[in-house]
Design an enzyme around this catalytic site. Structure first.
Site, PDB file in Angstrom:
ATOM      1  N   ASP A   1     -10.832   5.763   1.913  1.00 32.25           N
ATOM      2  CA  ASP A   1      -9.867   4.394   2.224  1.00 32.25           C
ATOM      3  C   ASP A   1     -10.078   3.974   0.897  1.00 32.25           C
ATOM      4  O   ASP A   1     -10.260   4.013  -0.916  1.00 32.25           O
ATOM      5  CB  ASP A   1     -10.851   3.157   2.206  1.00 32.25           C
ATOM      6  CG  ASP A   1      -9.788   2.557   2.340  1.00 32.25           C
ATOM      7  OD1 ASP A   1      -8.430   2.134   2.610  1.00 32.25           O
ATOM      8  OD2 ASP A   1      -9.770   1.143   2.584  1.00 32.25           O
ATOM      9  N   LYS A   2      -8.150   3.444   0.412  1.00 36.28           N
ATOM     10  CA  LYS A   2      -7.916   3.829  -1.565  1.00 36.28           C
ATOM     11  C   LYS A   2      -8.934   2.027  -2.045  1.00 36.28           C
ATOM     12  O   LYS A   2      -9.377   1.560  -2.633  1.00 36.28           O
ATOM     13  CB  LYS A   2      -6.846   3.810  -1.139  1.00 36.28           C
ATOM     14  CG  LYS A   2      -6.497   3.807  -3.398  1.00 36.28           C
ATOM     15  CD  LYS A   2      -4.956   3.536  -3.849  1.00 36.28           C
ATOM     16  CE  LYS A   2      -4.414   2.015  -2.775  1.00 36.28           C
ATOM     17  NZ  LYS A   2      -4.362   0.622  -3.756  1.00 36.28           N
ATOM     18  N   THR A   3      -7.510   1.002  -1.401  1.00 36.36           N
ATOM     19  CA  THR A   3      -7.534  -0.181  -1.234  1.00 36.36           C
ATOM     20  C   THR A   3      -9.030  -1.120  -1.498  1.00 36.36           C
ATOM     21  O   THR A   3      -9.533  -1.268   0.258  1.00 36.36           O
ATOM     22  CB  THR A   3      -6.800  -1.033  -0.883  1.00 36.36           C
ATOM     23  OG1 THR A   3      -5.530  -0.072  -1.040  1.00 36.36           O
ATOM     24  CG2 THR A   3      -6.096  -2.397  -1.335  1.00 36.36           C
TER      25      THR A   3
ATOM     26  N   ARG B   1       1.180   0.368 -12.865  1.00 41.34           N
ATOM     27  CA  ARG B   1       2.447   0.034 -11.455  1.00 41.34           C
ATOM     28  C   ARG B   1       3.438  -0.530 -12.750  1.00 41.34           C
ATOM     29  O   ARG B   1       3.557  -1.530 -12.627  1.00 41.34           O
ATOM     30  CB  ARG B   1       1.803  -0.308 -10.453  1.00 41.34           C
ATOM     31  CG  ARG B   1       0.773   0.437  -9.951  1.00 41.34           C
ATOM     32  CD  ARG B   1       0.042  -0.546  -9.369  1.00 41.34           C
ATOM     33  NE  ARG B   1       0.031  -1.810  -8.199  1.00 41.34           N
ATOM     34  CZ  ARG B   1      -1.046  -0.996  -7.134  1.00 41.34           C
ATOM     35  NH1 ARG B   1      -0.807   0.011  -6.692  1.00 41.34           N
ATOM     36  NH2 ARG B   1       0.223  -1.862  -5.617  1.00 41.34           N
TER      37      ARG B   1
ATOM     38  N   ASP C   1      -1.130   3.102   2.059  1.00 38.75           N
ATOM     39  CA  ASP C   1      -0.704   2.490   1.251  1.00 38.75           C
ATOM     40  C   ASP C   1       0.735   3.812   1.319  1.00 38.75           C
ATOM     41  O   ASP C   1       0.770   4.917   1.798  1.00 38.75           O
ATOM     42  CB  ASP C   1      -1.359   2.919  -0.852  1.00 38.75           C
ATOM     43  CG  ASP C   1      -2.012   0.878  -0.446  1.00 38.75           C
ATOM     44  OD1 ASP C   1      -1.209   0.149  -0.172  1.00 38.75           O
ATOM     45  OD2 ASP C   1      -2.682   1.406  -1.558  1.00 38.75           O
TER      46      ASP C   1
ATOM     47  N   ARG D   1       0.065   6.040   3.571  1.00 40.17           N
ATOM     48  CA  ARG D   1       0.588   5.814   4.756  1.00 40.17           C
ATOM     49  C   ARG D   1       0.025   6.103   6.304  1.00 40.17           C
ATOM     50  O   ARG D   1       0.620   6.709   6.934  1.00 40.17           O
ATOM     51  CB  ARG D   1       2.139   5.917   5.073  1.00 40.17           C
ATOM     52  CG  ARG D   1       2.654   5.526   3.245  1.00 40.17           C
ATOM     53  CD  ARG D   1       4.508   5.085   3.632  1.00 40.17           C
ATOM     54  NE  ARG D   1       3.635   3.621   4.129  1.00 40.17           N
ATOM     55  CZ  ARG D   1       4.811   3.353   4.735  1.00 40.17           C
ATOM     56  NH1 ARG D   1       6.125   3.283   3.704  1.00 40.17           N
ATOM     57  NH2 ARG D   1       5.044   1.682   4.321  1.00 40.17           N
TER      58      ARG D   1
END
EC number: 7.6.2.1
Lengths: 339, 1140
Positions: free
Chosen positions: B361-363, B553, B635, B749
């Protein structure tokens, strides 16, 4: 910068064990250990091998088959099982002194004392003198548990029943006359068997203990009359019985019958002609067995056995050869220390 | 009539009435108690025994025991089987018992967490963690991720106990299901029916924010809750070694049967040829075939040591021990939140050493989910570059500043305090253009509730630089500008969405000036700039590239003054559009488009999505270990790509990064194929699929897609929409082939379900071991799908951890888990299995050879007591210490050479092949161990002429040779000799000699005559030199060939392990040497990839902000909640399931 005092109740203990940092010896199969190791083991083995081989060579063994298969043999006449109380003679001559003490063995081949149900067919309690088991032997003894009249057999079981019953007498032929070579039958069984494992019931006379029992069917005499010459050598502590009951591991075996340690023969059997008189009772031909007698002396490594010495020599030489091979490979393929 | 329906077999509708316990209980809906325990005091013994005998191995031993009770068959006394069986059963029983005690304790804890017992239909105050509520009313203030709002009719109940207890609404709704995003039902109150949807529902597991209280009606409880329904069936995970072991045990059974058959046939022949004639001494009365039949079963008893019962127990113990090491590891302990690593499943350890694919996972996993305002470019000047230790900027001049905010460039503070108009406008924009909610618990203590952490970071930055966003109402925003309270009139919020990629606010200053402030993705903003800004745009673009190159970002900021008359007109049209019944969105979009034009550029911001510590290094290490890492994130693409770059998974020097983001199945297929052809221009069109069968009885069909060689490094980014097509049956192999050729795969996503599907896809066609790591509820499905699931612990929301097999606090601990613990566990387990099979096969084969010398009568070679104790006493502890302490190289070297990990992925240490070698090795050893004593003892006697080749002496010799040989073999296998290893090995040998001298003693014989018939054997044969010489010869013959083989193998075909070991051994005290920290590769990218991302992915709360539905006019009147309360809950499902 603010630094809060951190709560650390869950922090694991810092011990060598929990952190897997136990001090340890990490041996490597490095050339410095392996190659010299092989050489050393090889040389040591060759040394032991030479010693064993020479020792074994110095042991004299005389083996004579007396089954009576060959028609030329004197015992051929006894090989018919229906012939009872047959005696035959085995003659041989010694050109040199057979150094003593000489041990006299009988040997059986293709005889499966190692068979499981045969080996299990005995009653340890009975044999240790427990009178309860004289009346009711354990079922493992079956079919040698009770006789046809439901009388208990003592000693019960196949092992006891099949006790070897050939007897031998050795004569030296001195100037045409037979001179009896005295046999020593004492202490041929293990000390522990004689003193601890097998015991007669403490009943005197011994015969009374056997009241209400029958002898094994194969036996000609009851257990308490095995040795008529020596009353203490009867019952379950009879030396021949003890030797027989220590069953062999392999189907070819020999068992100690007597020692020749007395009188003129204390230093061995002198050169000359000998005649062995055999009371041929024990049938082996039915199952393809063989009987033999063996005269042998012993050394520190026991009886004659060429194998151990040769094996040590071969393994030792292989080790040395292997070390050479490894040395060559090492010199050629040794990987660079730093890559 | 409703009462007639009692527990319908399949629930079609759920019906509840508030405050009517009787009615609700009549349905027997699941209550909230959770029961995971299995036994109570009385059922424990029978149930546990019943369960244990369901295990094949135990049942088999019970069967053996039955065989042994038949005297004709019994070749071994009963105790040889009973002693191990009882030991094994009682150990398992103790473990099961303690496990169940824990479960009882856990259940108690869980069920007593809330004092009130909840039954569906009960009204319930405040959030419980284990129920599923319909929201009746709540007090709330600010917004956060998900809006939960009570129905107007129930919202009026407020927190009046009287009103609530009289509430008797009836709820009819769908039966329990697992759809988190959907709920349909109705509330009937006073004859009126109101519809209930997802917005009225609180799910179990969500965290409530910004509310002091809420009242709800419990709809689903316990196992019916959506969370529990969503957990899926917890499948019992087995490792590949487990599966291999099952196959092996089965083939060993087959092998055992063949051996028994050979011996039984041998017995038949022997009985026919010899036994029947030998009958003079041993009348048998049975014919040869029957004897052979009995012998077969006798040998089944004797040779059962090939499948020793202690195998399974030992494997469990080893895994348990290695799990404890993970719990105990201080290097996986995170002091910041006092979280140690935890092995939640203790049966998967060795699989940790075989991982081939990691799905992350990222977040919250790769990143901390913390955004920091790092840099900015204002009016063509860049700020924020750290120049040699200026330290943190001092914000003490601003008493409203956030003390946690950290910035390193003093010059920005200087210009803002000098009153530079552009800089001030920049921060004013940041203070005004957002949808953040402020909370001021105490005077001057501000807390921001932002929809996305980016927004929070930007508003906080403005706050610290003197533009403090203080409060908002639907019509106004109050800001403290450099200490001066200014209230702006908020005229419109032009909200963010995915297409617009920007948001604007239109405000009127106290002076009456109308201004539009806009922030958004640079590409979007630049299109809408006034041409006069072209110079500034150029400079800003340079800065933006620089920021993006650092993985930050970025957002561009612009403003525009508006003519009041135009504004009046626009507002009218806006109102019309806003209330239009059809095409409302389009009309509004057109209006927004019209006004967001001719903007004046202010500058840009750069926010850092903070990676967790050590993430790039960990990823580098893991990829060196040939582990492929796929990022699966909810994301959006730009964010995911950015993170890919900042943690080194995507690199500029890669040949190409393929982006798959098509909208139709055909386009997706085309893009995948194009990518594949580019990577392997001369590769085959058809995938190489290897079909094979595996599993017990080869019942499982497996298809394996072969790895294809690729020149160069590629990466793939695929979005959830395309992934949905690509995961279809007819395209999944195409996806897999292309994806597996890439070094890095990023799926963005994606939904939780897709995450699991991707994992399943790789599991299905790659036959490789997979690991999934994540921290949130949306990762649960993939954590459960993967062979090994890892949860990031120590944060709020424990669902990922609860369904995981291992948990720890930081992503970087993954490398220690895999490269150290996993590798060691795998190595130890394989060594254990190889050795265990070796020792037991050798043991058994000796019996096989002896069959030829005992008339195939199932006579054992060894003493029965030796057979009983061999596995349990004489060899148990040494082999356990091997498999608990052994290390080929220490952890330092494991990190230095991550390549050491690859043998595990290739199953090199234990496979069918290795097993066959082991069997051959034991075949050789058993030949030596039987025939050397045989030949050495043949026809020989003791040195006093007495018997030495009797059965008992031979048994003693053979068993001692065996024990010594297997002990030396163990020594050869041991690479890491701790004091424990030495102690156990020497201890076991000493115990053996102590035991034989005791068992063969006079005393034991006199006490238990029939059980200890070996009296005197030890004394009589162990004093013979030829016995010892035989032992020496057998040991040397067993061991030296192995030494020679291993030595030559290390020289001729050295593995990486050999090399590292060779180096490692030369410096044993490496603890002082610190591993060089792998350089943080901060690639300065020059490309224009960057992300406008100060927004959440979903539609913002513009509507909510301006609707005035829930905002109190004055921030101080918080004791009187408004009537129509909105309720905002923050899900741990971090908006990842609200895609597109």
């Amino acid at each position: 910068m603010m630094k809060e005092e951190l709560e650390t109740t869950n922090r694991p203990d810092n011990t060598a064990f929990t952190q897997q940092r136990l001090p340890a010896w990490q041996p490597m199969l490095s050339a410095g250990i392996v190659i010299p190791g092989f050489v050393l083991i090889g040389l040591a083995f060759i040394g032991i091998g030479v010693g064993l081989f020479i020792t074994s060579q110095n042991i004299t063994v005389l083996e004579k088959d007396y089954t009576g298969v060959e028609t030329t043999s004197d015992c051929y006449k006894c090989s018919n099982p229906s012939d009872k109380n047959c005696t035959c003679k085995l003659e041989f001559s010694l050109s040199n002194l057979f150094e003593g003490p000489v041990f006299f063995y009988y040997g059986l081949s293709n005889y499966f004392q190692s068979q499981r149900s045969y080996g299990a067919s005995k009653d340890e309690y009975q044999l240790s003198g427990d009178l309860d088991y004289f009346k009711t032997p354990v079922s493992a003894c079956s079919p040698y548990q009770y006789d046809a009249n439901q009388k208990p057999i003592v000693p019960c079981g196949s092992l006891a029943n099949s006790m070897f019953n050939d007897t031998f007498k050795l004569y030296q032929i001195v100037n045409g006359t037979k001179k009896l070579v005295p046999f020593d039958g004492k202490g041929i069984a293990w000390w522990t068997d004689y003193n601890i494992k097998y015991r007669n019931p403490s009943v005197t006379p011994l015969k009374n203990a056997f009241n209400g029992t029958v002898k094994p069917s194969f036996w000609s005499k009851p257990a308490y009359e095995l040795d008529t010459s020596d009353p203490s050598n009867n019952g379950f502590v009879n030396q021949d019985f003890l030797v027989w009951m220590r069953r062999a591991a392999l189907p070819d075996f020999r068992k100690l019958y007597r020692r020749i340690t007395e009188g003129d023969y204390a230093s061995g059997l002198p050169a000359g002609n000998y005649s062995l008189e055999i009371a041929y009772n024990y049938p082996v031909l039915s199952f393809g067995g063989r009987k033999k007698v063996v005269f042998s002396n012993v050394s520190w490594m026991g009886g004659k056995n060429q194998f151990l010495g040769i094996a040590y020599l071969v393994v030792g030489s292989l080790c040395v050869v292997m070390s050479m091979v490894m040395l060559i490979v090492y010199a050629k393929f040794k990987f660079p220390e730093d890559d | 009539s409703l009462n007639d329906v009692v527990f319908p077999p399949t629930e079609e509708e759920r019906h509840l009435r508030a405050n009517d316990r009787e009615l609700n209980l009549s349905y027997k809906y699941a209550d909230n108690a959770i029961k995971t325990s299995k036994y109570n005091i009385f059922t424990f013994l029978p149930l546990n025994l019943f369960e244990q005998f369901q295990r094949l191995a135990n049942a088999y031993f019970l069967f053996l025991l039955c065989l042994q009770s038949i005297p004709e068959v019994s070749s071994l006394p009963w105790y040889t089987t009973v002693v191990p069986l009882v030991l094994v059963l009682s150990m398992t029983m103790a473990k099961d018992g303690s496990d169940d005690m824990n479960r009882h304790r856990c259940d108690k804890q869980v069920n007593n967490r809330q004092v009130e017992v909840l039954v569906e239909g009960d009204l319930k105050r405040e959030s419980s963690h284990s129920v599923f509520l319909i929201l009746l009313s709540s007090s709330s203030r600010e917004t956060n991720l998900k809006v939960k709002q009570a129905l107007t009719v129930t919202g009026m109940l407020e927190d009046s106990v009287e009103k609530l207890s009289n509430f008797n609404g009836e709820v009819r709704c769908e039966p329990p299901n697992n759809r988190l995003d959907k709920f349909t039902g109705t509330l009937t109150l006073k004859g009126e029916t109101y519809s209930l949807d997802n917005e009225r529902i609180l799910l179990r597991g969500c965290t409530l924010r910004n509310t002091q209280w809420c009242f709800g009606l419990v709809v689903f409880g316990g196992p019916d809750t959506k969370l529990m329904q969503n957990c899926g069936r917890t499948t019992f995970k087995r490792t590949s070694i487990d599966r291999l072991m099952n196959v092996l045990v089965l083939s060993i059974f087959g092998f055992l049967m063949i051996m028994c058959l050979i011996l039984a046939i041998g017995n038949g022949i022997w009985e026919y040829q010899e036994g029947s004639k030998f009958a003079a001494f041993l009348p048998k009365g049975v014919n040869a075939p029957f004897s052979a039949f009995l012998t077969f079963w006798s040998y089944v008893i004797i040779l059962n040591t090939v499948v020793p019962i202690s195998l399974y127990v030992s494997v469990e113990i080893i895994r348990l021990g290695n799990s404890f090491y993970i719990n105990w590891d201080r290097k996986m302990y995170y002091p910041k939140n006092d979280t140690p690593a935890e092995a939640r499943t203790t049966t998967l350890n060795e699989e940790l050493g075989q991982i081939k694919y990691i799905f992350s996972d990222k977040t919250g996993t790769l990143t901390q989910n913390i955004m920091t305002f790092n840099k900015c470019s204002i009016n063509g000047k860049s700020y924020g570059e750290v120049r040699g230790g200026t330290g943190r900027v001092d914000f003490s001049w601003n008493n409203l500043a956030d003390p946690k905010f950290c910035f390193h460039d003093n010059s920005l503070v200087e210009v803002v305090r000098e009153g530079n108009p552009e800089v001030q406008a920049f921060f004013r924009l940041l203070a005004l253009c957002h949808t953040v909610m402020p909370e001021e618990k105490k005077e001057g203590e501000l807390y921001y509730q932002a929809q996305s952490p980016d927004e929070g970071a930007l508003v906080t930055a403005a706050r610290n630089f003197g533009f403090v966003f203080r409060s908002r109402t639907p019509e106004s925003i109050t800001v403290v500008e450099m200490g001066e309270l200014v209230t702006y009139e908020l005229l419109a919020v032009l909200d963010f969405n995915n297409v617009r990629k920007r948001m604007s606010v239109i405000v009127r200053s106290p002076e009456g000036k109308l201004t539009l402030y806009c922030k958004g993705a640079d590409t979007i903003i630049f299109e809408r700039l006034n041409p006069s800004c072209s110079n500034l745009t150029e400079v800003t673009t340079l800065h933006l590239n620089e920021f993006a190159g650092e993985g930050l970002r970025t957002l561009a900021l612009a403003y525009k003054d508006i003519d009041p008359e135009y504004m009046e007109d626009w507002k009218l049209r806006h109102h019309v559009a806003n209330t239009a019944m059809d095409e409302r969105e389009e009309k509004l979009d057109a209006l927004y488009e019209e006004i967001e034009k001719g903007l004046l550029l202010l500058g840009s911001t750069a926010v850092e999505d903070k990676l967790q510590d050590g993430v790039p290094q960990t990823i580098e290490q893991l990829s060196k270990a040939d582990i492929k890492i796929w990022v699966l994130t909810g994301d959006k693409q730009e964010t995911a790509e950015n993170i890919g770059y900042s943690c080194n998974m995507l690199r500029e020097e890669m040949n190409e990064v393929f982006i798959v983001s098509a909208n139709t199945a055909e386009e997706v297929r085309k893009e995948l194929q194009t990518a594949r052809r580019k990577m392997t221009p001369d590769g085959t069109e058809e995938p190489t699929v290897k079909k094979s069968r595996s599993g017990l009885f080869c019942l499982q069909k497996t298809e394996t897609v072969a790895d294809e060689p690729v020149n160069g490094e590629y990466a793939m980014v695929i979005n959830g929409h395309s992934l949905a097509f690509a995961l279809e049956k007819d395209m999944e192999i195409e996806l897999l082939r292309t994806a597996c050729m890439c070094q890095t795969v990023i799926c963005c996503r994606v939904t939780p379900l897709q995450k699991a599907q991707v994992v399943e896809l790789v599991k299905k066609y790659k036959q490789a071991v997979t690991l999934a790591i994540g921290d949130g509820a949306n990762d649960v499905s993939m954590i459960k799908a993967a062979h090994i699931g890892v949860g990031i612990s120590g944060q709020e929301g424990m669902q990922a951890v609860l369904s995981s097999d291992y948990s720890f606090a930081q992503f970087r601990y993954l490398q220690r888990l895999l490269l150290v613990h996993g590798r060691w566990s795998y190595l130890r387990m394989c060594k254990f299995l190889r050795y265990f099979f070796y020792k037991n096969f050798t043991f058994t084969f000796v019996h096989f050879w002896y069959g030829f010398f005992c008339g195939f009568s199932a006579q054992t070679v060894f003493d029965e007591w030796f057979i009983t104790l061999f596995n349990l006493v004489y060899t148990a502890l040494p082999v356990l210490s091997l498999s608990l302490f052994d290390q080929d190289v220490n952890d330092w070297w494991s990190f230095q050479y991550p390549q050491l990990y690859t043998p595990g992925q290739l199953n090199q240490y234990f496979s069918k092949r290795a097993f066959v070698y082991t069997v051959l090795h034991s075949g050789y050893s058993s030949l030596v161990l039987f025939f050397i004593p045989w030949a050495a003892m043949y026809d020989t006697v003791r040195d006093d002429g007495k018997e030495i080749v009797d059965y008992q002496s031979f048994a003693l010799l053979a068993q001692t040779c065996l024990l010594i040989a297997v002990s030396i073999q163990l020594g050869l296998d041991t690479h890491y000799w701790t004091a424990m290893n030495q102690f156990f090995l020497w201890g076991s040998l000493s115990v053996y000699f102590a035991v034989i001298f005791t068992m063969y003693s006079n005393g034991m014989f006199l006490t238990l005559t029939s059980s200890f018939p070996f009296i005197g054997t030890a004394r009589n044969s162990l004093n013979q030199p030829n016995v010892w010489l035989t032992m020496l010869l057998t040991s040397v013959l067993c061991v030296l060939p192995v030494v020679a083989y291993r030595f030559l193998r290390i020289l001729l075909w050295p593995t990486i392990n050999d090399k590292v070991r060779g180096r490692g051994s030369t410096h044993l005290s490496l603890d002082k040497v610190l591993p060089p920290t792998p350089r943080r590769v901060q690639a300065r990218r020059t490309s224009t990839r960057r992300s406008g991302y100060a927004f959440s992915h979903a539609q913002g709360y513009g509507d909510l902000v301006t609707s005035g539905k829930f905002l109190r006019r004055t921030p101080k009147s918080r004791t009187t909640p408004s009537l129509n309360s909105a309720f905002i809950a923050r899900h741990r499902i971090k908006n990842e399931n609200t895609v597109i």
